[in-house]
Design a protein around this motif. Structure first.
Motif, PDB file in Angstrom:
ATOM      1  N   THR A   1       0.817  -1.217   0.000  1.00 12.05           N
ATOM      2  CA  THR A   1       0.000   0.000   0.000  1.00 12.05           C
ATOM      3  C   THR A   1       0.851   1.266   0.000  1.00 12.05           C
ATOM      4  O   THR A   1       0.309   2.377  -0.005  1.00 12.05           O
ATOM      5  CB  THR A   1      -0.939   0.017   1.220  1.00 12.05           C
ATOM      6  OG1 THR A   1      -0.174  -0.158   2.420  1.00 12.05           O
ATOM      7  CG2 THR A   1      -1.981  -1.090   1.111  1.00 12.05           C
TER       8      THR A   1
ATOM      9  N   LEU B   1       2.778   2.640   2.294  1.00 11.70           N
ATOM     10  CA  LEU B   1       2.664   3.470   3.490  1.00 11.70           C
ATOM     11  C   LEU B   1       3.954   3.460   4.303  1.00 11.70           C
ATOM     12  O   LEU B   1       4.557   2.413   4.526  1.00 11.70           O
ATOM     13  CB  LEU B   1       1.507   2.969   4.360  1.00 11.70           C
ATOM     14  CG  LEU B   1       0.106   3.258   3.805  1.00 11.70           C
ATOM     15  CD1 LEU B   1      -0.930   2.425   4.534  1.00 11.70           C
ATOM     16  CD2 LEU B   1      -0.221   4.753   3.936  1.00 11.70           C
TER      17      LEU B   1
ATOM     18  N   LEU C   1      -3.958   8.559   8.795  1.00 10.61           N
ATOM     19  CA  LEU C   1      -4.473   7.919   7.579  1.00 10.61           C
ATOM     20  C   LEU C   1      -5.819   8.521   7.193  1.00 10.61           C
ATOM     21  O   LEU C   1      -6.696   8.690   8.042  1.00 10.61           O
ATOM     22  CB  LEU C   1      -4.670   6.412   7.792  1.00 10.61           C
ATOM     23  CG  LEU C   1      -3.467   5.479   7.701  1.00 10.61           C
ATOM     24  CD1 LEU C   1      -3.950   4.047   7.632  1.00 10.61           C
ATOM     25  CD2 LEU C   1      -2.587   5.803   6.515  1.00 10.61           C
ATOM     26  N   ASP C   2      -5.979   8.799   5.903  1.00  7.40           N
ATOM     27  CA  ASP C   2      -7.295   9.221   5.441  1.00  7.40           C
ATOM     28  C   ASP C   2      -8.144   7.977   5.155  1.00  7.40           C
ATOM     29  O   ASP C   2      -7.665   6.843   5.177  1.00  7.40           O
ATOM     30  CB  ASP C   2      -7.194  10.119   4.210  1.00  7.40           C
ATOM     31  CG  ASP C   2      -6.430   9.486   3.059  1.00  7.40           C
ATOM     32  OD1 ASP C   2      -6.461   8.247   2.906  1.00  7.40           O
ATOM     33  OD2 ASP C   2      -5.777  10.226   2.295  1.00  7.40           O
TER      34      ASP C   2
ATOM     35  N   ARG D   1      -9.472   6.785   2.437  1.00  8.26           N
ATOM     36  CA  ARG D   1      -9.069   5.997   1.272  1.00  8.26           C
ATOM     37  C   ARG D   1      -7.882   5.104   1.605  1.00  8.26           C
ATOM     38  O   ARG D   1      -7.857   3.918   1.250  1.00  8.26           O
ATOM     39  CB  ARG D   1      -8.709   6.917   0.102  1.00  8.26           C
ATOM     40  CG  ARG D   1      -8.131   6.177  -1.116  1.00  8.26           C
ATOM     41  CD  ARG D   1      -7.769   7.154  -2.228  1.00  8.26           C
ATOM     42  NE  ARG D   1      -7.096   6.481  -3.341  1.00  8.26           N
ATOM     43  CZ  ARG D   1      -5.781   6.257  -3.397  1.00  8.26           C
ATOM     44  NH1 ARG D   1      -5.007   6.662  -2.384  1.00  8.26           N
ATOM     45  NH2 ARG D   1      -5.247   5.647  -4.436  1.00  8.26           N
ATOM     46  N   SER D   2      -6.903   5.653   2.307  1.00  4.68           N
ATOM     47  CA  SER D   2      -5.717   4.879   2.653  1.00  4.68           C
ATOM     48  C   SER D   2      -6.065   3.728   3.586  1.00  4.68           C
ATOM     49  O   SER D   2      -5.558   2.608   3.431  1.00  4.68           O
ATOM     50  CB  SER D   2      -4.660   5.779   3.297  1.00  4.68           C
ATOM     51  OG  SER D   2      -4.184   6.748   2.376  1.00  4.68           O
TER      52      SER D   2
ATOM     53  N   LEU E   1      -5.639  -0.291   2.858  1.00  2.00           N
ATOM     54  CA  LEU E   1      -4.876  -1.127   3.783  1.00  2.00           C
ATOM     55  C   LEU E   1      -5.708  -2.325   4.231  1.00  2.00           C
ATOM     56  O   LEU E   1      -5.230  -3.470   4.213  1.00  2.00           O
ATOM     57  CB  LEU E   1      -4.444  -0.290   4.987  1.00  2.00           C
ATOM     58  CG  LEU E   1      -3.599  -0.994   6.057  1.00  2.00           C
ATOM     59  CD1 LEU E   1      -2.239  -1.375   5.502  1.00  2.00           C
ATOM     60  CD2 LEU E   1      -3.451  -0.101   7.288  1.00  2.00           C
TER      61      LEU E   1
ATOM     62  N   GLN F   1       7.897   3.587   0.149  1.00  2.00           N
ATOM     63  CA  GLN F   1       7.070   3.859   1.315  1.00  2.00           C
ATOM     64  C   GLN F   1       7.494   5.179   1.963  1.00  2.00           C
ATOM     65  O   GLN F   1       7.904   5.224   3.113  1.00  2.00           O
ATOM     66  CB  GLN F   1       7.184   2.709   2.313  1.00  2.00           C
ATOM     67  CG  GLN F   1       6.682   1.390   1.762  1.00  2.00           C
ATOM     68  CD  GLN F   1       6.982   0.226   2.687  1.00  2.00           C
ATOM     69  OE1 GLN F   1       7.809  -0.624   2.368  1.00  2.00           O
ATOM     70  NE2 GLN F   1       6.320   0.177   3.839  1.00  2.00           N
TER      71      GLN F   1
ATOM     72  N   SER G   1       0.127   8.535   2.743  1.00  2.00           N
ATOM     73  CA  SER G   1      -1.063   8.200   1.968  1.00  2.00           C
ATOM     74  C   SER G   1      -0.771   6.962   1.130  1.00  2.00           C
ATOM     75  O   SER G   1       0.328   6.802   0.591  1.00  2.00           O
ATOM     76  CB  SER G   1      -1.475   9.351   1.048  1.00  2.00           C
ATOM     77  OG  SER G   1      -1.844  10.492   1.809  1.00  2.00           O
ATOM     78  N   ALA G   2      -1.756   6.078   1.046  1.00  2.00           N
ATOM     79  CA  ALA G   2      -1.563   4.817   0.346  1.00  2.00           C
ATOM     80  C   ALA G   2      -1.341   5.026  -1.147  1.00  2.00           C
ATOM     81  O   ALA G   2      -2.001   5.886  -1.775  1.00  2.00           O
ATOM     82  CB  ALA G   2      -2.754   3.902   0.576  1.00  2.00           C
ATOM     83  N   ARG G   3      -0.398   4.271  -1.706  1.00  2.00           N
ATOM     84  CA  ARG G   3      -0.154   4.260  -3.137  1.00  2.00           C
ATOM     85  C   ARG G   3      -0.083   2.814  -3.596  1.00  2.00           C
ATOM     86  O   ARG G   3       0.928   2.135  -3.368  1.00  2.00           O
ATOM     87  CB  ARG G   3       1.168   4.975  -3.475  1.00  2.00           C
ATOM     88  CG  ARG G   3       1.161   6.479  -3.203  1.00  2.00           C
ATOM     89  CD  ARG G   3       2.506   7.085  -3.557  1.00  2.00           C
ATOM     90  NE  ARG G   3       3.569   6.517  -2.726  1.00  2.00           N
ATOM     91  CZ  ARG G   3       4.793   6.240  -3.180  1.00  2.00           C
ATOM     92  NH1 ARG G   3       5.095   6.422  -4.468  1.00  2.00           N
ATOM     93  NH2 ARG G   3       5.711   5.744  -2.374  1.00  2.00           N
TER      94      ARG G   3
END
Length: 278
Positions: A172, A174, A183-184, A186-187, A191, A267, A271-273
């Motif tokens: 993710t 992070l 964490l928002d 979406r993230s 996860l 990482q 925010s998740a990518r």
């Protein structure tokens, strides 16, 4: 220590081989003698898992609780049974198979009150149908604890260990040191979904394989025999080796006495990518 997928797989196996029929139970080691005598010869109603805990239900107020801990093993074998070898805490014998429990951290008989109290101390298990990610989200939103530490807290998410912790944070994108409350939505959703996907895959396979085909040197056509890593994981125990996505060396640190592995290149943010965006 076995992670949650292993215990769920064990529960499924024991349901198939023993549930719905009388089971002979003994304690060759004599450290579970009273509990074994109570359930010996009774019908095993169901076997369930919650995180790293196994529950064998023999009826109202009668549940055998097993936690394998670091050294516990609970292998199943085909009858006829052999004489117990070593320190067998509990032996269960069904119509076609038997199983010897060795070295568990816990093997105890619980009544319904004890079961309720134990389950109340456990977090949500992504492999259970009754899991409520909203409760986990609420815990994250109130916590300053870094993701790397909170993911290992069994009272928040049950069943996650070192391997899944490292791999889901990598997949993710992070930063492990990100405070959970940062964490928002979406993230967090990415996860949780990634953890659920990996745990289900691990339960199905009986092992942990987290690499996607495009990142696995062993699956390249033709195979890249000169690749530095043909492992089945992205970060776990790959200290100093090139990241399979960006090439940066995998880093290592201790977080609350547990080993953590991550990629500083992939990482770098809170925010998740997803892998598809890198």
């Amino acid at each position: 220590m076995p992670e949650g997928h292993t215990v769920h797989r064990l529960a499924r196996l024991q349901r198939r081989r023993y549930a719905g029929r009388p089971v002979a139970v003994s304690s060759p080691q004599r450290r579970f003698t009273t509990g074994a005598e109570i359930v010996d010869g009774r019908v095993l109603v169901d076997v369930q898992a919650h995180g790293k805990h196994l529950f064998q239900h023999y009826g109202p107020d009668t549940t055998v609780h097993v936690h394998l801990g670091l050294w516990g093993r609970f292998p199943n074998r085909t009858l006829p049974q052999e004489p117990p070898r070593g320190q067998v805490r509990m032996r269960m014998v069904g119509e076609t198979h038997y199983a010897d429990l060795r070295g568990p951290a816990a093997c105890e008989l619980l009544d319904d009150v004890g079961m309720k109290e134990l389950r109340a101390r456990l977090g949500e298990d992504p492999l259970r149908d009754d899991a409520d990610p909203a409760r986990v989200r609420e815990r994250f939103a109130r916590s300053r604890v870094p993701l790397a530490a909170l993911l290992m807290d069994q009272s928040v998410i049950a069943g996650i260990g070192n391997v899944f912790r490292a791999e889901t944070l990598f997949r993710t994108g992070l930063d492990p040191m990100t405070p959970a409350r940062d964490l928002d939505d979406r993230s967090f959703a990415l996860l949780w979904d990634d953890l659920t996907e990996m745990l289900r895959d691990g339960e199905r396979r009986g092992r942990i394989e987290t690499l996607r085909p495009e990142h696995d040197p062993a699956q390249l056509a033709p195979p890249d025999r000169g690749a530095v890593c043909a492992s089945v994981v992205y970060a776990y125990r790959r200290t100093g080796q090139p990241c399979l996505v960006c090439g940066a060396p995998i880093a290592h640190a201790e977080v609350r006495t547990r080993n953590l592995f991550w990629c500083p290149g992939c990482q770098a943010g809170g925010s998740a990518r997803p892998l598809t965006e890198r």
